[in-house]
Design an enzyme around this catalytic site. Structure first.
Site, mmCIF file in Angstrom:
data_model
loop_
_atom_site.group_PDB
_atom_site.id
_atom_site.type_symbol
_atom_site.label_atom_id
_atom_site.label_comp_id
_atom_site.label_asym_id
_atom_site.label_seq_id
_atom_site.Cartn_x
_atom_site.Cartn_y
_atom_site.Cartn_z
ATOM 1 C CD GLU A 46 -2.928 -1.178 0.102
ATOM 2 O OE1 GLU A 46 -3.125 -0.113 -0.535
ATOM 3 O OE2 GLU A 46 -3.497 -2.248 -0.162
HETATM 4 C C1 LIG Z 1 2.372 -10.046 1.010
HETATM 5 C C2 LIG Z 1 2.267 -9.026 -0.116
HETATM 6 C C3 LIG Z 1 1.032 -8.737 -0.641
HETATM 7 C C4 LIG Z 1 0.931 -7.825 -1.706
HETATM 8 N N1 LIG Z 1 -0.309 -7.588 -2.235
HETATM 9 C C5 LIG Z 1 -0.412 -6.777 -3.308
HETATM 10 C C6 LIG Z 1 -1.700 -6.571 -3.937
HETATM 11 O O1 LIG Z 1 -2.704 -7.127 -3.507
HETATM 12 N N2 LIG Z 1 -1.763 -5.745 -5.029
HETATM 13 C C7 LIG Z 1 -0.638 -5.129 -5.542
HETATM 14 O O2 LIG Z 1 -0.751 -4.416 -6.525
HETATM 15 N N3 LIG Z 1 0.574 -5.295 -4.941
HETATM 16 C C8 LIG Z 1 0.725 -6.109 -3.858
HETATM 17 N N4 LIG Z 1 1.966 -6.309 -3.274
HETATM 18 C C9 LIG Z 1 3.139 -5.621 -3.850
HETATM 19 C C10 LIG Z 1 3.482 -4.386 -3.031
HETATM 20 O O3 LIG Z 1 2.615 -3.337 -3.331
HETATM 21 C C11 LIG Z 1 4.962 -4.016 -3.336
HETATM 22 O O4 LIG Z 1 5.785 -5.002 -2.727
HETATM 23 C C12 LIG Z 1 5.269 -2.628 -2.812
HETATM 24 O O5 LIG Z 1 4.612 -1.639 -3.568
HETATM 25 C C13 LIG Z 1 6.782 -2.319 -2.865
HETATM 26 O O6 LIG Z 1 7.285 -2.503 -4.157
HETATM 27 P P1 LIG Z 1 8.552 -3.436 -4.356
HETATM 28 O O7 LIG Z 1 8.344 -4.719 -3.604
HETATM 29 O O8 LIG Z 1 8.796 -3.509 -5.826
HETATM 30 O O9 LIG Z 1 9.723 -2.679 -3.629
HETATM 31 P P2 LIG Z 1 10.630 -1.511 -4.256
HETATM 32 O O10 LIG Z 1 9.786 -0.523 -4.995
HETATM 33 O O11 LIG Z 1 11.781 -2.150 -4.962
HETATM 34 O O12 LIG Z 1 11.131 -0.824 -2.924
HETATM 35 C C14 LIG Z 1 12.218 -1.358 -2.141
HETATM 36 C C15 LIG Z 1 12.672 -0.306 -1.195
HETATM 37 O O13 LIG Z 1 13.196 0.825 -1.905
HETATM 38 C C16 LIG Z 1 12.520 2.017 -1.551
HETATM 39 N N5 LIG Z 1 12.377 2.869 -2.729
HETATM 40 C C17 LIG Z 1 11.732 2.557 -3.884
HETATM 41 N N6 LIG Z 1 11.805 3.584 -4.753
HETATM 42 C C18 LIG Z 1 12.511 4.561 -4.127
HETATM 43 C C19 LIG Z 1 12.932 5.855 -4.528
HETATM 44 N N7 LIG Z 1 12.619 6.382 -5.719
HETATM 45 N N8 LIG Z 1 13.647 6.587 -3.643
HETATM 46 C C20 LIG Z 1 13.966 6.082 -2.428
HETATM 47 N N9 LIG Z 1 13.605 4.852 -2.001
HETATM 48 C C21 LIG Z 1 12.897 4.098 -2.858
HETATM 49 C C22 LIG Z 1 11.180 1.575 -0.973
HETATM 50 O O14 LIG Z 1 10.663 2.507 -0.046
HETATM 51 C C23 LIG Z 1 11.546 0.254 -0.309
HETATM 52 O O15 LIG Z 1 12.022 0.474 0.983
HETATM 53 C C24 LIG Z 1 2.088 -7.194 -2.218
HETATM 54 C C25 LIG Z 1 3.333 -7.463 -1.642
HETATM 55 C C26 LIG Z 1 3.442 -8.373 -0.603
HETATM 56 C C27 LIG Z 1 4.830 -8.664 -0.026
#
Ligand SMILES: Cc1cc2nc3c(=O)[nH]c(=O)nc-3n(C[C@H](O)[C@H](O)[C@H](O)COP(=O)(O)OP(=O)(O)OC[C@H]3O[C@@H](n4cnc5c(N)ncnc54)[C@H](O)[C@@H]3O)c2cc1C
Length: 200
Positions: A46
């Site tokens: 979220e």
């Molecule tokens: C159990 C689970 C359920 C989920 N359910 C859903 C769902 O129902 N629907 C859905 O759409 N998604 C879902 N997700 C996905 C979830 O929304 C993403 O995991 C989340 O948005 C983070 O994206 P990412 O994992 O690619 O992490 P990343 O975007 O790679 O982020 C990794 C870290 O880097 C930081 N970061 C990223 N970009 C920047 C930046 N520009 N500057 C500084 N820091 C940055 C972030 O804050 C984070 O700490 C789910 C994930 C999990 C684990």
């Protein structure tokens, strides 16, 4: 703030639960680690809380040219007169809240000003700013509850008043320790050159 700070607090509270249970808190069979794991994901999905913090700085602080946020500070500060009229029971809360609001407003204004000059400096302090701003809003909400608690009285009122006093004296003062972090700028975060970053 409602999403990011509350989920950060969920992680801290469930981690504290593990600590209170001692070694047993770490053992899966006790059921405590599952609460921690369930809370831990809420800071990631979220909108990760880091992204929420950057949204606060990059989009929310500038709403209506900054007046939306400054009006919120005025609204929060206006509770001071009510707390003063509420008597000695509210004195501790009143003083802690007034100090916290002054500190947080200064940091928010620093971010607004420096965000215009160099967005990297403002964004580098986004996470501590979100934390201190949320603590201030929560302190204000606790103070409102304390006012209601005093007027209700009885055991229920006394319990709520102690909760509000605990929050305002034990948690709210954290804001003062976050100011330097908010205004430290992006220098230390941006020390690596593009070549160094690529090799990591
Ligand atoms: C159990 C689970 C359920 C989920 N359910 C859903 C769902 O129902 N629907 C859905 O759409 N998604 C879902 N997700 C996905 C979830 O929304 C993403 O995991 C989340 O948005 C983070 O994206 P990412 O994992 O690619 O992490 P990343 O975007 O790679 O982020 C990794 C870290 O880097 C930081 N970061 C990223 N970009 C920047 C930046 N520009 N500057 C500084 N820091 C940055 C972030 O804050 C984070 O700490 C789910 C994930 C999990 C684990």
């Amino acid at each position: 703030m409602a999403k990011a700070w509350c989920t950060d607090m969920g992680v801290e509270v469930t981690s504290l639960a593990i600590q209170i249970w001692g070694g047993m808190g770490f053992i899966e069979e006790s059921g405590v680690p599952q609460h921690y794991r369930d809370a831990r994901i809420t800071t990631i999905y979220e909108g990760t809380n880091g992204i929420q913090a950057m949204d606060l700085v990059g989009r929310k602080l500038g709403l209506r040219g900054g007046t939306a946020v400054l009006e919120l500070f005025d609204t929060m500060a206006a509770i001071d007169a009510e707390l003063a009229a509420g008597g000695s029971e509210l004195a501790e809360i009143r003083s802690a809240l007034a100090d916290a609001l002054a500190t947080v407003r200064t940091s928010v204004e620093w971010t607004m000003t420096n965000g215009l000059a160099d967005p990297r400096d403002a964004l580098a302090g986004a996470t501590p700013l979100l934390r201190m701003f949320s603590l201030a809003v929560a302190g204000w909400l606790m103070a409102r509850q304390a006012l209601a608690a005093v007027s209700i009285g009885g055991d229920e009122g006394a319990a709520k008043l102690s909760t509000a006093s605990f929050f305002c004296t034990q948690w709210l003062p954290q804001v003062h320790g976050l100011t330097a972090q908010v205004s430290a700028g992006a220098g230390a975060l941006m020390d690596l050159s593009a070549e160094q970053l690529a090799s990591h």
